[in-house]
Design an enzyme around this catalytic site. Structure first.
Site, PDB file in Angstrom:
ATOM      1  CD  GLU A  88      -2.598  -1.401   2.475  1.00  0.00           C
ATOM      2  OE1 GLU A  88      -3.932  -0.734   2.550  1.00  0.00           O
ATOM      3  OE2 GLU A  88      -2.197  -1.931   3.249  1.00  0.00           O
ATOM      4  CB  CYS A 101       3.349   7.703   3.152  1.00  0.00           C
ATOM      5  SG  CYS A 101       3.685   6.538   4.571  1.00  0.00           S
ATOM      6  CB  CYS A 108       7.169  -4.681   8.832  1.00  0.00           C
ATOM      7  SG  CYS A 108       8.360  -3.712   9.790  1.00  0.00           S
ATOM      8  CB  CYS A 112       6.571  -1.555  16.470  1.00  0.00           C
ATOM      9  SG  CYS A 112       8.289  -0.883  16.149  1.00  0.00           S
ATOM     10  CB  CYS A 115       3.135  -0.812  14.158  1.00  0.00           C
ATOM     11  SG  CYS A 115       3.141  -0.600  12.397  1.00  0.00           S
ATOM     12  N   GLY A 155       7.055  -1.635   6.305  1.00  0.00           N
ATOM     13  CA  GLY A 155       8.366  -1.974   6.254  1.00  0.00           C
ATOM     14  C   GLY A 155       9.241  -1.067   6.943  1.00  0.00           C
ATOM     15  CB  CYS A 329       1.026   6.662  10.848  1.00  0.00           C
ATOM     16  SG  CYS A 329       1.471   8.205  10.232  1.00  0.00           S
TER      17      CYS A 329
HETATM   18  N1  SAH Z   1       9.981   0.966  10.018  1.00  0.00           N
HETATM   19  C1  SAH Z   1      10.036   2.531   9.804  1.00  0.00           C
HETATM   20  C2  SAH Z   1       9.129   3.144   8.909  1.00  0.00           C
HETATM   21  C3  SAH Z   1       7.515   2.749   8.893  1.00  0.00           C
HETATM   22  S1  SAH Z   1       6.669   3.251  10.404  1.00  0.00           S
HETATM   23  C4  SAH Z   1       9.891   3.053  11.169  1.00  0.00           C
HETATM   24  O1  SAH Z   1       9.853   2.518  12.140  1.00  0.00           O
HETATM   25  O2  SAH Z   1      10.183   4.381  11.306  1.00  0.00           O
HETATM   26  C5  SAH Z   1       6.465   4.724  10.146  1.00  0.00           C
HETATM   27  C6  SAH Z   1       5.964   5.573  11.338  1.00  0.00           C
HETATM   28  O3  SAH Z   1       4.683   5.208  11.804  1.00  0.00           O
HETATM   29  C7  SAH Z   1       6.891   5.287  12.637  1.00  0.00           C
HETATM   30  O4  SAH Z   1       7.221   6.323  13.365  1.00  0.00           O
HETATM   31  C8  SAH Z   1       5.981   4.473  13.401  1.00  0.00           C
HETATM   32  O5  SAH Z   1       6.321   4.248  14.608  1.00  0.00           O
HETATM   33  C9  SAH Z   1       4.693   5.079  13.199  1.00  0.00           C
HETATM   34  N2  SAH Z   1       3.442   4.470  13.603  1.00  0.00           N
HETATM   35  C10 SAH Z   1       3.239   2.904  13.522  1.00  0.00           C
HETATM   36  N3  SAH Z   1       2.019   2.819  13.893  1.00  0.00           N
HETATM   37  C11 SAH Z   1       1.129   4.016  14.267  1.00  0.00           C
HETATM   38  C12 SAH Z   1       0.027   4.203  14.758  1.00  0.00           C
HETATM   39  N4  SAH Z   1      -0.835   3.342  14.851  1.00  0.00           N
HETATM   40  N5  SAH Z   1      -0.180   5.640  14.727  1.00  0.00           N
HETATM   41  C13 SAH Z   1       0.720   6.549  14.598  1.00  0.00           C
HETATM   42  N6  SAH Z   1       1.917   6.189  14.194  1.00  0.00           N
HETATM   43  C14 SAH Z   1       2.469   4.826  13.800  1.00  0.00           C
END
Ligand code: SAH
Length: 340
Positions: A88, A101, A108, A112, A115, A155, A329
């Protein structure tokens, strides 16, 4: 080999290897990225025998758009890859331009806790062409020009390092898509050896670090990667990056209600980042259906913001996009198969 996997210098080497002039690479690039043709036959200033050779050696095969969801100022695209995997990308209309984006991997492995995107384990890296074509196809579909690219979709960009670096070269190249390096942002969860490798490359693109907590105890609970590369190592690597590159670094910090959003966290964060040429981007958490975290209320975010400001930390709050269409995000996860 897919023609969109080749950087301009790869193509120059290719032409040299077939005893042709290196400048032909620039001509092909012009057809691909400026005129946007979809076949070698359309490259009318290139000799027939070379066209024939190109046809034998390369494919044009790209990804395809299979679904588009439109919201206010935001469009989410679902792409089907040639091996039937899905990825996506999300296009956001800002007042300063169109920001895309993009995803860098299928799934991935970073895991986290907050996420949604990371709930699907990594299946494979994206090829360079699969990243580039997210831009090409969306520009064509919406008949727009993308001015900014953020590598913040599904990713971990530094887990697909070589392809991501080549992708950046292609989109940044003046003969390529020509997106200015300062309009490109790589976001990483903090893979320290890769931050160091990136530092040595002196690319002028923006670096963002997903920090999300000011101490190891909390960060390790939120982000598995912290057990491998704790905060002190990430900060050391970022300080070395700042010494070698005349750029600012962004620390992303998701505001999770009652978890990392208290006064003591703001103070600890201020102390951690004191004196660095960096700024903090506070991210309102996008709730997802599967995960127990809740977003911090707006006034609490403001209090956190004020504490950082008072301690002379540069800080911004991220504008929210796309929550209504699951394009926010961390929410990029293919519901496609569930939907049909
Ligand atoms: N793997 C990379 C890039 C992808 S995530 C990274 O970790 O930076 C992009 C951003 O979105 C990261 O800062 C991540 O922590 C954030 N993110 C993930 N889940 C989210 C959510 N539910 N709400 C807001 N930001 C989120």
């Amino acid at each position: 080999m897919n023609i969109y996997d080749y950087s301009k210098s790869d193509l120059e080497e290719y032409f040299e290897s077939i005893n042709e002039k290196r400048y032909k690479a620039k001509q092909v690039y012009d057809w691909l990225y400026k005129k946007r043709v979809k076949s070698f036959d359309e490259m009318s200033n290139i000799k027939k025998d070379i066209i024939q050779k190109l046809k034998e050696d390369f494919t044009f095969n790209t990804i395809e758009i299979v679904k588009v969801q439109n919201g206010n100022d935001v469009h989410k695209f679902l792409f089907k890859l040639k091996d039937n995997n899905y990825i996506e990308a999300v296009l956001m209309n800002h007042d300063y331009g169109n920001s895309l984006c993009i995803s860098t991997e299928v799934g991935c492995n970073m895991g986290c806790a907050f996420c949604e995107s990371g709930r699907v384990k990594k299946i494979r890296d994206l090829e360079v062409s699969e990243m580039t074509c997210q831009i090409l196809l969306i520009e064509e579909h919406l008949n727009i020009r993308i001015s900014h690219v953020v590598l913040m979709g599904i990713g971990e960009p530094f887990d697909n390092f070589d392809n991501v670096m080549k992708f950046i070269d292609i989109i940044n190249d003046d003969n390529g898509i020509s997106i200015g390096s300062r309009h490109i942002t790589i976001s990483t969860c903090g893979i320290v050896p890769k931050i160091r490798e990136f530092t040595k490359m002196h690319k002028q693109v923006n670096l963002a670090i997903s920090l999300h907590a000011p101490n190891d105890k909390l960060r390790s609970k939120l982000m598995k990667i912290n057990k491998v590369y704790p905060i002190s190592e990430v900060i050391k690597a970022v300080k070395d990056y700042l010494k070698e590159n005349n750029r600012k670094v962004t620390f992303e910090y998701i505001m999770l209600k009652g978890v990392n959003d208290k006064k003591e966290h703001a103070l600890e964060l201020s102390k951690l980042l004191k004196g660095m040429n960096a700024y903090v981007n506070l991210i309102p958490y996008n709730e997802t259906s599967h995960i127990e975290f809740k977003p911090t209320f707006r006034d609490e975010i403001m209090k956190f913001y004020d504490i950082l400001k008072k301690n002379r930390i540069n800080v911004t709050i991220r504008k929210e996009f796309g929550s209504g269409i699951d394009a926010a995000c961390g929410q990029l996860r293919t519901k496609y198969k569930e939907d049909i």
